[in-house]
Design an enzyme around this catalytic site. Structure first.
Site, mmCIF file in Angstrom:
data_model
loop_
_atom_site.group_PDB
_atom_site.id
_atom_site.type_symbol
_atom_site.label_atom_id
_atom_site.label_comp_id
_atom_site.label_asym_id
_atom_site.label_seq_id
_atom_site.Cartn_x
_atom_site.Cartn_y
_atom_site.Cartn_z
ATOM 1 N N THR A 99 0.866 -1.169 0.000
ATOM 2 C CA THR A 99 0.000 0.000 0.000
ATOM 3 C C THR A 99 0.907 1.224 0.000
ATOM 4 O O THR A 99 2.085 1.120 0.299
ATOM 5 C CB THR A 99 -0.887 0.002 1.272
ATOM 6 N N VAL A 100 0.358 2.391 -0.315
ATOM 7 C CA VAL A 100 1.085 3.638 -0.072
ATOM 8 C C VAL A 100 0.237 4.539 0.814
ATOM 9 O O VAL A 100 -0.990 4.540 0.737
ATOM 10 C CB VAL A 100 1.451 4.373 -1.376
#
Length: 531
Positions: free
Chosen positions: A351-352
């Site tokens: 994820t970011v």
């Protein structure tokens, strides 16, 4: 402890120092953080910075997010918190009959692709809060895609693993593994198809993606590949403005987006911990870890059993946070580990997350993700769009609130966090990493606000992780005696050297004078940047 409310000691191994400034952007990739800072320097606000950063991340960290992602955000607009749920729904053709051939939800391919919501998040945030024209916020991303960017070392490592995972997807290999290998650290990767896609989105304010040429290309790819996603599904998508759930905890309050995300689990765990004495225990000690883990196990089980599209949930967030229920859960925790049966929902480490804050007091907590790395493995020909596999977050168990079905939002792991104190903003933060995220939220909140650790020290500290099977992973840095005592208490304990299991934090704390202290996790290749 200083006027800031936390100390300036750094007791844990680290490769980072906190950033103190009037304007801050923190994320997992320095080039993307720089894009946000550039938006601020051009007269934009924290929302402009967040959107520019988010768009740039789709180019420079494609192994964890993309144009085909979902997104969530919490904004402090100067007077109150506003939430945005930009997760997409399943295609209308996802009837139960379609999935009868599966024993478990697939993890790749078209039957994992839900409507991507990230583009709608950028548009909605910019329209409501932005100071700069939306199209300007694409400049850095388009430049990195058109002219190329130097691939970071962590990104290169994840990218290389994805080349093996998606070896059966020719379109993915053609686009992201040109010449038969993924780009190495420091190599330049050029993505002209994505540059043109971003230009089209910028010029049309997202219309091409949901109702125009890009939507037609996505539909054509789905039809050719046996997928169910159609232009009508894309056109029906809307990002939803929501009121965050607020959970008090020892003089502060944690805000989370309501389900279908898992942020409510962090609030359940903190509600339980509020009845225990963990704030008086040494962080990282066996007793502290035991109590935190036991509270988290209860919260995780609640998430797996109950969290889903809000329209399908049988228990409301308010009932799951009911004071009497939380108090009873706290009273059930003893000195021994509680047994809980395994669960089947998948976890993800990819994820970011990004945070942004400006000198005028606006703060943003935002997260976007493909779910598992590059997502489904599907890349829409000629566009550079890697489509997410968020549909893998559904289950097949009949009667479960999160059972797969048409037009539903699946259970999501990605959650932006925000802490307020006395009705004022105190910290925007997130801990990217799938099943680690709600657990990371609990650890960041307690370390900063129970124990007075500055945000960089809180990020640097070794973490615990409750696996989906309810084993306990302890990161390198925990004392061996802690692992031994937890095992004596009945926990199934593993010492784990792989830092990827423990996520990546980004935190921005507001200082009493209106400035900020930003921190970025040494487990990622990112940075907190300010001026």
């Amino acid at each position: 402890m200083t006027q800031a409310g936390f100390g300036w000691s750094f007791p844990y191994a680290s490769r980072r120092a906190p950033v103190l400034a009037r304007n801050v952007v923190a994320t997992s990739q320095p080039l993307a953080a720089s894009a946000g800072i550039d938006a601020l320097r051009r007269g934009g606000n924290a929302v402009d910075a967040a959107v520019a950063t988010a768009i740039a991340l789709t180019v420079v960290e494609p192994c964890n997010n993309g144009v085909g992602s979902d997104a969530f955000a919490i904004v402090w607009d100067g007077s109150r918190l506003v939430g945005l749920n930009a997760s997409g729904r399943s295609p209308a053709a996802w009837t139960p009959d379609r999935f009868r051939r599966y024993e478990t939800m697939p993890r790749t391919g078209w039957d994992t692709v839900t409507v991507p919501g990230a583009v709608s998040a950028w548009v909605a945030l910019s329209r409501r809060f932005g100071a700069l024209p939306l199209a300007e916020l694409f400049d850095a991303a388009i430049g990195y895609a058109r002219d190329g960017f130097h691939v970071g070392h962590e990104t290169a490592a994840v990218w290389a693993r994805a080349a093996d995972v998606f070896s059966d997807f020719p379109g993915f290999l053609e686009h992201f593994v040109p010449g038969g290998r993924s780009p190495g650290a420091g190599e330049v990767f050029v993505n002209p198809d994505l540059a043109e896609t971003l230009r089209s989105i910028a010029e049309s304010a997202g219309e091409s993606f949901y109702r125009g040429d890009l939507a037609a290309r996505i539909e054509a790819a789905a039809e050719n590949g046996g997928g169910a996603l159609r232009r009508a599904d894309l056109a029906a998508h809307r990002a939803l403005w929501v009121d965050p759930i607020i959970q008090p905890y020892r003089g502060v309050a944690l805000a989370e987006i309501p389900p279908n995300g898992q942020g409510l689990a962090a609030q359940i765990a903190l509600g339980i911990l509020g009845h225990l004495n963990t704030n008086r225990l040494a962080p990282g000690s066996a007793e502290w870890t035991h109590l935190q883990v036991e509270a988290m196990k209860i919260a995780i089980r609640a998430a797996f059993d109950h969290f889903a599209d809000p329209a399908a949930m049988r228990l409301t967030p308010e009932s799951l946070l009911a004071p009497q229920s939380v108090a009873q859960a706290a009273a059930s925790i003893g000195s021994r580990a509680s047994p809980l049966p395994p669960v089947a929902l998948p976890g993800s480490q990819d994820t970011v997350y990004l945070g942004a804050a400006d000198a005028h007091g606006t703060m943003v907590s935002m997260i976007q993700s493909n779910y598992m790395g590059f997502g489904s493995g599907i890349v829409v020909p000629g566009t550079g769009i890697a489509l997410q596999n968020r549909g893998a977050g559904f289950v097949l168990a009949p009667g479960h609130p999160n059972v797969v079905g048409p037009g539903k939002r699946p259970y999501h792991t990605i959650i932006p966090g925000f802490v307020t104190k006395d009705g004022s903003p105190a910290m925007s933060f997130g801990v990217m990493g799938g099943h680690m995220q709600h657990q990371g939220h609990v650890q960041m909140v307690t370390r900063v606000f129970d124990h007075g650790e500055n945000p960089q020290a809180a990020s640097d500290a070794p973490r615990w992780h409750v696996t989906p099977e309810f084993r306990i992973a302890l990161e390198d840095g925990f004392e061996p005696s802690v692992a031994a005592e937890l095992a004596d208490r009945g926990h199934a304990v593993d010492m784990v050297a792989d830092h990827r299991l423990f996520g990546g934090a980004q935190l921005i704390c507001r200082l009493p004078d209106g400035g900020y202290c930003g921190a970025s996790d040494h487990r990622k290749e990112g940075a907190a940047i300010g001026f």
